[in-house]
Design a protein around this motif. Structure first.
Motif, PDB file in Angstrom:
ATOM      1  N   GLU A 184      -5.732  16.405  21.123  1.00 50.23           N
ATOM      2  CA  GLU A 184      -4.909  16.391  19.903  1.00 50.23           C
ATOM      3  C   GLU A 184      -5.215  15.028  19.236  1.00 50.23           C
ATOM      4  OE1 GLU A 184      -1.308  17.312  21.918  1.00 50.23           O
ATOM      5  OE2 GLU A 184      -1.567  19.547  21.334  1.00 50.23           O
ATOM      6  N   LYS A 185      -4.934  15.055  18.081  1.00 47.79           N
ATOM      7  CA  LYS A 185      -4.844  13.906  17.358  1.00 47.79           C
ATOM      8  C   LYS A 185      -4.045  13.929  15.903  1.00 47.79           C
ATOM      9  CE  LYS A 185      -8.337  10.551  15.445  1.00 47.79           C
ATOM     10  NZ  LYS A 185      -9.774  10.574  15.085  1.00 47.79           N
ATOM     11  N   LEU A 186      -3.397  12.980  15.661  1.00 46.41           N
ATOM     12  CA  LEU A 186      -2.534  12.652  14.360  1.00 46.41           C
ATOM     13  C   LEU A 186      -2.740  11.550  13.610  1.00 46.41           C
ATOM     14  CD1 LEU A 186      -0.037  13.869  13.237  1.00 46.41           C
ATOM     15  CD2 LEU A 186       1.167  12.199  14.449  1.00 46.41           C
TER      16      LEU A 186
ATOM     17  N   ARG B  83       7.886   4.319  15.529  1.00 51.05           N
ATOM     18  CA  ARG B  83       8.238   4.537  16.849  1.00 51.05           C
ATOM     19  C   ARG B  83       8.733   6.025  17.144  1.00 51.05           C
ATOM     20  NH1 ARG B  83      11.198  -0.044  15.389  1.00 51.05           N
ATOM     21  NH2 ARG B  83      12.827   0.865  15.490  1.00 51.05           N
ATOM     22  N   ALA B  84       9.439   6.826  16.235  1.00 47.44           N
ATOM     23  CA  ALA B  84       9.835   8.025  16.377  1.00 47.44           C
ATOM     24  C   ALA B  84       8.620   9.028  16.834  1.00 47.44           C
ATOM     25  CB  ALA B  84      10.537   8.581  15.190  1.00 47.44           C
ATOM     26  N   ILE B  85       7.479   8.793  16.021  1.00 46.52           N
ATOM     27  CA  ILE B  85       6.070   9.586  16.179  1.00 46.52           C
ATOM     28  C   ILE B  85       5.637   9.263  17.535  1.00 46.52           C
ATOM     29  CG2 ILE B  85       4.097  10.196  15.346  1.00 46.52           C
ATOM     30  CD1 ILE B  85       5.191  10.185  12.346  1.00 46.52           C
TER      31      ILE B  85
ATOM     32  N   THR C 298       6.922   8.059  20.279  1.00 48.00           N
ATOM     33  CA  THR C 298       7.604   8.143  21.286  1.00 48.00           C
ATOM     34  C   THR C 298       7.460   9.805  21.575  1.00 48.00           C
ATOM     35  OG1 THR C 298       9.450   8.203  20.328  1.00 48.00           O
ATOM     36  CG2 THR C 298       9.123   6.277  21.435  1.00 48.00           C
ATOM     37  N   GLN C 299       7.530  10.356  20.593  1.00 51.60           N
ATOM     38  CA  GLN C 299       7.469  12.020  20.613  1.00 51.60           C
ATOM     39  C   GLN C 299       6.080  12.455  21.426  1.00 51.60           C
ATOM     40  OE1 GLN C 299      10.200  14.203  19.486  1.00 51.60           O
ATOM     41  NE2 GLN C 299       8.799  15.301  21.070  1.00 51.60           N
ATOM     42  N   MET C 300       5.040  11.758  20.819  1.00 52.73           N
ATOM     43  CA  MET C 300       3.686  12.063  21.430  1.00 52.73           C
ATOM     44  C   MET C 300       3.959  11.774  22.913  1.00 52.73           C
ATOM     45  SD  MET C 300       1.467  11.865  18.203  1.00 52.73           S
ATOM     46  CE  MET C 300       0.018  12.551  19.101  1.00 52.73           C
TER      47      MET C 300
ATOM     48  N   GLU D  50       6.284  11.323  25.001  1.00 53.82           N
ATOM     49  CA  GLU D  50       6.985  12.399  25.897  1.00 53.82           C
ATOM     50  C   GLU D  50       6.361  13.734  26.013  1.00 53.82           C
ATOM     51  OE1 GLU D  50      10.610  12.610  23.535  1.00 53.82           O
ATOM     52  OE2 GLU D  50      11.257  10.612  23.820  1.00 53.82           O
ATOM     53  N   ASP D  51       5.522  14.269  24.731  1.00 46.97           N
ATOM     54  CA  ASP D  51       4.969  15.387  24.867  1.00 46.97           C
ATOM     55  C   ASP D  51       3.545  15.091  25.855  1.00 46.97           C
ATOM     56  OD1 ASP D  51       6.688  16.186  23.078  1.00 46.97           O
ATOM     57  OD2 ASP D  51       5.465  16.587  21.509  1.00 46.97           O
TER      58      ASP D  51
ATOM     59  N   GLU E  87       6.259   2.623  23.335  1.00 50.44           N
ATOM     60  CA  GLU E  87       7.239   2.510  22.111  1.00 50.44           C
ATOM     61  C   GLU E  87       7.024   0.735  21.938  1.00 50.44           C
ATOM     62  OE1 GLU E  87      11.373   2.960  22.682  1.00 50.44           O
ATOM     63  OE2 GLU E  87      11.433   3.232  20.407  1.00 50.44           O
TER      64      GLU E  87
ATOM     65  N   ILE F 166      -3.308   8.506  16.442  1.00 50.03           N
ATOM     66  CA  ILE F 166      -2.943   8.813  17.587  1.00 50.03           C
ATOM     67  C   ILE F 166      -3.423   9.963  18.551  1.00 50.03           C
ATOM     68  CG2 ILE F 166      -0.565   8.856  19.225  1.00 50.03           C
ATOM     69  CD1 ILE F 166       0.782   8.112  16.359  1.00 50.03           C
ATOM     70  N   ALA F 167      -4.151   9.997  19.419  1.00 50.62           N
ATOM     71  CA  ALA F 167      -4.740  10.917  20.074  1.00 50.62           C
ATOM     72  C   ALA F 167      -4.706  10.961  21.517  1.00 50.62           C
ATOM     73  CB  ALA F 167      -6.294  10.780  19.883  1.00 50.62           C
ATOM     74  N   ARG F 168      -4.455  12.203  22.039  1.00 51.48           N
ATOM     75  CA  ARG F 168      -4.157  12.661  23.587  1.00 51.48           C
ATOM     76  C   ARG F 168      -5.058  13.322  24.040  1.00 51.48           C
ATOM     77  NH1 ARG F 168       0.754  16.358  24.530  1.00 51.48           N
ATOM     78  NH2 ARG F 168      -0.585  17.718  25.889  1.00 51.48           N
TER      79      ARG F 168
ATOM     80  N   MET G 279      -0.856  19.294  18.929  1.00 50.85           N
ATOM     81  CA  MET G 279      -0.305  17.925  18.261  1.00 50.85           C
ATOM     82  C   MET G 279       0.598  18.757  16.944  1.00 50.85           C
ATOM     83  SD  MET G 279      -0.361  14.804  18.334  1.00 50.85           S
ATOM     84  CE  MET G 279      -1.703  14.715  19.353  1.00 50.85           C
TER      85      MET G 279
ATOM     86  N   ALA H  22       3.834  18.510  18.491  1.00 46.47           N
ATOM     87  CA  ALA H  22       4.555  17.106  18.396  1.00 46.47           C
ATOM     88  C   ALA H  22       4.996  16.656  17.112  1.00 46.47           C
ATOM     89  CB  ALA H  22       3.590  16.261  19.066  1.00 46.47           C
TER      90      ALA H  22
ATOM     91  N   LYS I 143       8.048  18.595  16.071  1.00 42.28           N
ATOM     92  CA  LYS I 143       9.367  17.779  16.520  1.00 42.28           C
ATOM     93  C   LYS I 143       9.426  16.581  16.087  1.00 42.28           C
ATOM     94  CE  LYS I 143       7.954  19.578  20.889  1.00 42.28           C
ATOM     95  NZ  LYS I 143       7.587  19.290  22.489  1.00 42.28           N
ATOM     96  N   ALA I 144       8.530  15.609  15.891  1.00 44.72           N
ATOM     97  CA  ALA I 144       8.866  14.298  15.126  1.00 44.72           C
ATOM     98  C   ALA I 144       9.451  14.620  13.791  1.00 44.72           C
ATOM     99  CB  ALA I 144       7.505  13.695  15.450  1.00 44.72           C
TER     100      ALA I 144
ATOM    101  N   LYS J 190      13.965  12.799  14.495  1.00 46.23           N
ATOM    102  CA  LYS J 190      13.529  11.306  14.913  1.00 46.23           C
ATOM    103  C   LYS J 190      12.704  10.909  13.546  1.00 46.23           C
ATOM    104  CE  LYS J 190      12.845  11.256  19.828  1.00 46.23           C
ATOM    105  NZ  LYS J 190      11.594  11.042  20.920  1.00 46.23           N
ATOM    106  N   MET J 191      11.999  11.645  12.976  1.00 45.72           N
ATOM    107  CA  MET J 191      10.979  11.539  11.924  1.00 45.72           C
ATOM    108  C   MET J 191      11.734  10.844  10.670  1.00 45.72           C
ATOM    109  SD  MET J 191       7.658  13.119  10.850  1.00 45.72           S
ATOM    110  CE  MET J 191       6.438  12.502   9.648  1.00 45.72           C
TER     111      MET J 191
ATOM    112  N   ARG K 233      14.550   9.259  11.257  1.00 43.16           N
ATOM    113  CA  ARG K 233      15.306   8.345  11.522  1.00 43.16           C
ATOM    114  C   ARG K 233      14.819   6.834  10.812  1.00 43.16           C
ATOM    115  NH1 ARG K 233      14.560   6.542  17.644  1.00 43.16           N
ATOM    116  NH2 ARG K 233      12.574   5.617  16.745  1.00 43.16           N
TER     117      ARG K 233
ATOM    118  N   PHE L 150      16.540   0.527  21.055  1.00 44.44           N
ATOM    119  CA  PHE L 150      15.338  -0.190  21.005  1.00 44.44           C
ATOM    120  C   PHE L 150      15.570  -1.702  20.601  1.00 44.44           C
ATOM    121  CE2 PHE L 150      11.593  -2.091  18.761  1.00 44.44           C
ATOM    122  CZ  PHE L 150      10.682  -1.822  19.599  1.00 44.44           C
TER     123      PHE L 150
END
Lengths: 150, 135
Positions: free
Chosen positions: A5-7, A22-24, A26-28, A30-31, A43, A72-74, B1, B4, B7-8, B12-13, B15, B69
């Motif tokens: 996956e990649k964003l 940070r929000a994005i 940390t979400q990724m 966590e996922d 983070e 951001i890639a996983r 993705m 994700a 959700k973000a 959160k997004m 934020r 944070f």
């Protein structure tokens, strides 16, 4: 081949952008199944890397709309955060680390961001690209899932 | 993705880094409550407020229960205020840190440099003892 996956995220290089990054991230993280404290490390590492770019990299440069791009890639093995900017080159992999607690005793209140990035991430790579962009890659390895394929 | 991102894209997004700093006197100490995030967008406000508080009080306890944070500059300021207040004969403590923040404190070699407590009552007791010359 497992799931990949990649964003891509492009933000203005301003302090107000950091919360969104940070929000994005940390979400990724966590996922990706990282434990809470590892998510916290990713983070702060990404936050520090972006902060360095906007506070030091772009400082004094005449760039019309300074930006930071994050890819951001996983995959099954790792979470990779690639950070691109057009600031002055700075290879943080060659940075010499401070000594603690001397660093604090000497009266410094800053200058530990790069040290922390190196402590928090499993791998760090830097390249100055041919189009004059910097690319910093922060990698966090993922533990293999229980019962997963080998 | 896409999952994700969806959700973000929620709370959160949307934020934005926010930081609330409240303080009140309790058991002879000035207690500072941090709620939110300290990053490059909010750290100046944190530093300014802490300087005001440090100038007016000899015993300061920072409650970090609501701190979600903290960037590395925050930890540098924690040490700065610890050092400044201690040199003037006062006492500075931080308490109730989130595990991820305490982890960073440890990595930066500050856990043994600062007065760090799991709960605020212990921090306040230590602050009181400091005034009696027993810390």
């Amino acid at each position: 081949m497992g799931r990949q996956e990649k964003l891509t995220l492009r933000i203005p290089a301003r302090p107000e952008s950091l919360a969104l990054v940070r929000a994005i991230v940390t979400q990724m993280a966590e996922d990706a199944g990282l434990p809470e404290q590892e998510v916290g490390k990713v983070e702060i590492a990404v936050d520090e890397a972006c902060t360095n770019i906007l506070e030091h990299g772009y400082r004094g440069l005449e760039v019309k709309q300074p930006e930071i791009e994050l890819q951001i890639a996983r995959d099954d093995s790792a979470l990779r955060v690639q950070i691109f900017d057009r600031a002055r080159p700075f290879d943080m992999t060659t940075y010499s680390v401070p000594t603690f607690p001397d660093h604090w005793h000497d009266g410094h209140t800053r200058g530990v961001g790069i040290y922390l990035i190196r402590r928090c991430m499993d791998e760090i790579n830097y390249r100055r690209l041919q189009d004059d962009r910097n690319m910093l890659e922060l990698v966090k390895y993922l533990a293999p899932a229980a019962g997963g394929t080998t | 993705m896409k999952g994700a991102l969806r959700k973000a894209a929620g709370p959160k997004m949307r934020r934005k880094a926010r930081l609330q700093i409240r303080s009140r006197d309790r058991d002879g100490a000035r207690v500072v409550y941090l709620d939110g995030e300290i990053d490059a967008a909010t750290i100046s406000r944190f530093q300014k407020r802490m300087e005001e508080i440090a100038a007016g009080g000899h015993r300061v306890v920072v409650n970090c229960r609501g701190l979600q944070f903290a960037n590395t500059a925050t930890f540098g300021l924690f040490y700065h205020f610890h050092d400044t207040i201690s040199r003037s004969g006062g006492y500075f403590a931080i308490c109730e840190l989130q595990p991820k923040i305490r982890d960073i404190l440890r990595m930066l070699g500050l856990e043994k440099e600062l007065h760090v407590f799991d709960d605020m009552s212990r921090a306040l007791e230590a602050a009181q003892r400091s005034s009696a010359g027993r810390v």
